[in-house]
Design a protein around this motif. Sequence first.
Motif, PDB file in Angstrom:
ATOM      1  N   GLY A 240       0.809  -1.219   0.000  1.00 17.49           N
ATOM      2  CA  GLY A 240       0.000   0.000   0.000  1.00 17.49           C
ATOM      3  C   GLY A 240       0.841   1.267   0.000  1.00 17.49           C
ATOM      4  O   GLY A 240       0.293   2.370   0.005  1.00 17.49           O
ATOM      5  N   TYR A 241       2.178   1.116  -0.010  1.00 18.71           N
ATOM      6  CA  TYR A 241       3.078   2.272  -0.028  1.00 18.71           C
ATOM      7  C   TYR A 241       4.080   2.122  -1.172  1.00 18.71           C
ATOM      8  O   TYR A 241       4.466   1.001  -1.532  1.00 18.71           O
ATOM      9  CB  TYR A 241       3.824   2.404   1.306  1.00 18.71           C
ATOM     10  N   VAL A 242       4.464   3.249  -1.704  1.00 12.88           N
ATOM     11  CA  VAL A 242       5.428   3.237  -2.807  1.00 12.88           C
ATOM     12  C   VAL A 242       6.705   3.932  -2.360  1.00 12.88           C
ATOM     13  O   VAL A 242       6.685   4.832  -1.515  1.00 12.88           O
ATOM     14  CB  VAL A 242       4.860   3.930  -4.060  1.00 12.88           C
ATOM     15  N   MET A 243       7.830   3.488  -2.926  1.00 11.39           N
ATOM     16  CA  MET A 243       9.142   4.015  -2.529  1.00 11.39           C
ATOM     17  C   MET A 243       9.487   5.276  -3.300  1.00 11.39           C
ATOM     18  O   MET A 243       9.315   5.356  -4.522  1.00 11.39           O
ATOM     19  CB  MET A 243      10.213   2.945  -2.752  1.00 11.39           C
ATOM     20  N   LYS A 244       9.996   6.254  -2.578  1.00 14.07           N
ATOM     21  CA  LYS A 244      10.505   7.478  -3.178  1.00 14.07           C
ATOM     22  C   LYS A 244      11.993   7.545  -2.851  1.00 14.07           C
ATOM     23  O   LYS A 244      12.386   7.766  -1.710  1.00 14.07           O
ATOM     24  CB  LYS A 244       9.774   8.694  -2.621  1.00 14.07           C
ATOM     25  N   GLY A 245      12.855   7.328  -3.873  1.00  8.71           N
ATOM     26  CA  GLY A 245      14.293   7.225  -3.671  1.00  8.71           C
ATOM     27  C   GLY A 245      14.791   5.877  -4.158  1.00  8.71           C
ATOM     28  O   GLY A 245      14.067   5.133  -4.829  1.00  8.71           O
ATOM     29  N   LYS A 246      16.029   5.557  -3.841  1.00  5.56           N
ATOM     30  CA  LYS A 246      16.651   4.310  -4.294  1.00  5.56           C
ATOM     31  C   LYS A 246      16.468   3.208  -3.250  1.00  5.56           C
ATOM     32  O   LYS A 246      16.579   3.444  -2.057  1.00  5.56           O
ATOM     33  CB  LYS A 246      18.143   4.526  -4.541  1.00  5.56           C
ATOM     34  N   ARG A 247      16.207   1.977  -3.746  1.00  6.57           N
ATOM     35  CA  ARG A 247      15.998   0.851  -2.831  1.00  6.57           C
ATOM     36  C   ARG A 247      17.319   0.336  -2.264  1.00  6.57           C
ATOM     37  O   ARG A 247      17.330  -0.312  -1.220  1.00  6.57           O
ATOM     38  CB  ARG A 247      15.250  -0.276  -3.539  1.00  6.57           C
ATOM     39  N   VAL A 248      18.455   0.619  -2.949  1.00  5.68           N
ATOM     40  CA  VAL A 248      19.771   0.176  -2.485  1.00  5.68           C
ATOM     41  C   VAL A 248      20.644   1.394  -2.217  1.00  5.68           C
ATOM     42  O   VAL A 248      20.788   2.272  -3.067  1.00  5.68           O
ATOM     43  CB  VAL A 248      20.457  -0.735  -3.517  1.00  5.68           C
ATOM     44  N   ILE A 249      21.232   1.446  -1.011  1.00  8.62           N
ATOM     45  CA  ILE A 249      22.160   2.533  -0.668  1.00  8.62           C
ATOM     46  C   ILE A 249      23.498   1.918  -0.268  1.00  8.62           C
ATOM     47  O   ILE A 249      23.562   0.746   0.114  1.00  8.62           O
ATOM     48  CB  ILE A 249      21.602   3.415   0.469  1.00  8.62           C
ATOM     49  N   LYS A 250      24.574   2.708  -0.400  1.00  7.92           N
ATOM     50  CA  LYS A 250      25.921   2.179  -0.170  1.00  7.92           C
ATOM     51  C   LYS A 250      26.704   3.112   0.753  1.00  7.92           C
ATOM     52  O   LYS A 250      26.619   4.338   0.641  1.00  7.92           O
ATOM     53  CB  LYS A 250      26.655   2.027  -1.497  1.00  7.92           C
ATOM     54  N   CYS A 251      27.483   2.508   1.644  1.00  8.68           N
ATOM     55  CA  CYS A 251      28.341   3.267   2.548  1.00  8.68           C
ATOM     56  C   CYS A 251      29.479   3.885   1.731  1.00  8.68           C
ATOM     57  O   CYS A 251      30.236   3.169   1.079  1.00  8.68           O
ATOM     58  CB  CYS A 251      28.892   2.353   3.639  1.00  8.68           C
ATOM     59  N   SER A 252      29.605   5.218   1.748  1.00  7.85           N
ATOM     60  CA  SER A 252      30.591   5.912   0.922  1.00  7.85           C
ATOM     61  C   SER A 252      31.840   6.255   1.724  1.00  7.85           C
ATOM     62  O   SER A 252      31.883   6.116   2.953  1.00  7.85           O
ATOM     63  CB  SER A 252      29.984   7.188   0.343  1.00  7.85           C
ATOM     64  N   GLU A 253      32.854   6.746   1.025  1.00  4.84           N
ATOM     65  CA  GLU A 253      34.126   7.109   1.653  1.00  4.84           C
ATOM     66  C   GLU A 253      33.984   8.293   2.604  1.00  4.84           C
ATOM     67  O   GLU A 253      34.882   8.559   3.401  1.00  4.84           O
ATOM     68  CB  GLU A 253      35.164   7.450   0.581  1.00  4.84           C
ATOM     69  N   ASN A 254      32.863   9.019   2.510  1.00  2.68           N
ATOM     70  CA  ASN A 254      32.627  10.169   3.395  1.00  2.68           C
ATOM     71  C   ASN A 254      31.886   9.784   4.665  1.00  2.68           C
ATOM     72  O   ASN A 254      31.318  10.647   5.353  1.00  2.68           O
ATOM     73  CB  ASN A 254      31.869  11.256   2.640  1.00  2.68           C
ATOM     74  N   ASN A 255      31.818   8.495   4.968  1.00  4.22           N
ATOM     75  CA  ASN A 255      31.190   7.996   6.196  1.00  4.22           C
ATOM     76  C   ASN A 255      29.686   8.240   6.249  1.00  4.22           C
ATOM     77  O   ASN A 255      29.111   8.447   7.318  1.00  4.22           O
ATOM     78  CB  ASN A 255      31.861   8.611   7.437  1.00  4.22           C
ATOM     79  N   ASP A 256      29.036   8.219   5.103  1.00  2.00           N
ATOM     80  CA  ASP A 256      27.579   8.288   5.063  1.00  2.00           C
ATOM     81  C   ASP A 256      27.085   7.449   3.892  1.00  2.00           C
ATOM     82  O   ASP A 256      27.844   7.076   3.004  1.00  2.00           O
ATOM     83  CB  ASP A 256      27.084   9.730   4.954  1.00  2.00           C
ATOM     84  N   PHE A 257      25.764   7.118   3.965  1.00  3.63           N
ATOM     85  CA  PHE A 257      25.187   6.298   2.909  1.00  3.63           C
ATOM     86  C   PHE A 257      24.794   7.174   1.722  1.00  3.63           C
ATOM     87  O   PHE A 257      24.278   8.278   1.877  1.00  3.63           O
ATOM     88  CB  PHE A 257      23.955   5.544   3.429  1.00  3.63           C
ATOM     89  N   VAL A 258      25.050   6.663   0.529  1.00  4.51           N
ATOM     90  CA  VAL A 258      24.733   7.354  -0.721  1.00  4.51           C
ATOM     91  C   VAL A 258      23.977   6.386  -1.618  1.00  4.51           C
ATOM     92  O   VAL A 258      24.451   5.260  -1.851  1.00  4.51           O
ATOM     93  CB  VAL A 258      26.016   7.833  -1.427  1.00  4.51           C
TER      94      VAL A 258
END
Length: 362
Positions: A240-258
Amino acid sequence: MAASMLLLMATMAAAGWGRAAGDCNKPPALENGMLEDKYISTSTFDSGITVRYHCVPGYVMASGSSFSITCNGTVWGPFQARCQIKSCGSPGEILNGRYTSTGNTFGSTVTFTCDSGYRMVGRATRNCEVEGWSGQVPTCDAVKCSKLPEIENGKSPHKPSGEDFWGYGMVAEFSCNDSYSLIGPSSITCDSTGQWSGAAPECKDVKCPYPKIPAHGRMIGGFADVYVYGHEITFRCDEGYVMKGKRVIKCSENNDFVPPPPTCQSDIQCPKPKLSEHRNITEGSQSVYRNDDEITFACQDGYVMDGESVIKCGGDGKFVPSPPTCKRGAGASSGKNVCKFGKPDNSRCSLFLSSMLNMHKD
């Protein structure tokens, strides 16, 4: 008696007698050759004289030729001279290279090239000249890549055994110390131009914080106690809900998920507002509206807005508040949400006040 003597002399001349000073005319011409310089201007030659020829530059005497000829009485002896074009032979071999040529005779050119991974030292061409091939055979030296820098918190690669430089085709492998992540390529290659295929990597201590789980969604992959560089997380939204954004995120070299974690919006849609006279959508025009999607309206010149200029799609499938209306001049219902007391709020407020003043003057 005198008449008889003159007749005898004329007869002897006609028979070719009496050429004591010049028995032969000019000798035959030689293709691509010429007489010795001292005979060029001579027109008659004494019987018994021998003359010589030579070939013009770029030509040499052919095998079996004789470059001299003798005047025998009134005629020249057998003529067996022939000039052929000069050959320069082989232009020379080049190690770790090759050459192409237009030939090996006078006037020909040979061009040298080096194999991949080698750089030419010297001139690339030689010409077949009078004295032989011009210049020297060039050499092909192996290309060399620059020395690699030391990387912090990691191990810099070593040259292959027995090599004193990094050459074409050599691969440099990098690695990091424990708990450090390799940022960049793990290997780079020395190319045919003497350049590395990329920059040396870095070794960094990368840790990404636990990501925010979207409301009405959940994590379905990538569970871990600690998230390091390159670690991936996969999300899914509830039914009943739809995703806004990417379903897969990755830990980047800047210490945050991208990219950032996605959000899950209600799949309930709000119907697109009907087009209204004198009212335009300036932002947010789209075919489907879901929860929290916004629309911004504006009235045409000469009209003022009654209602809010920005509305939002609610979770119940309705826009909140309702779309505004646009009315001419003072016809608006007291300029609701257009002007604040004593202080214009925006351009629509100015338009509203202007129309009110004009009505008062009338």
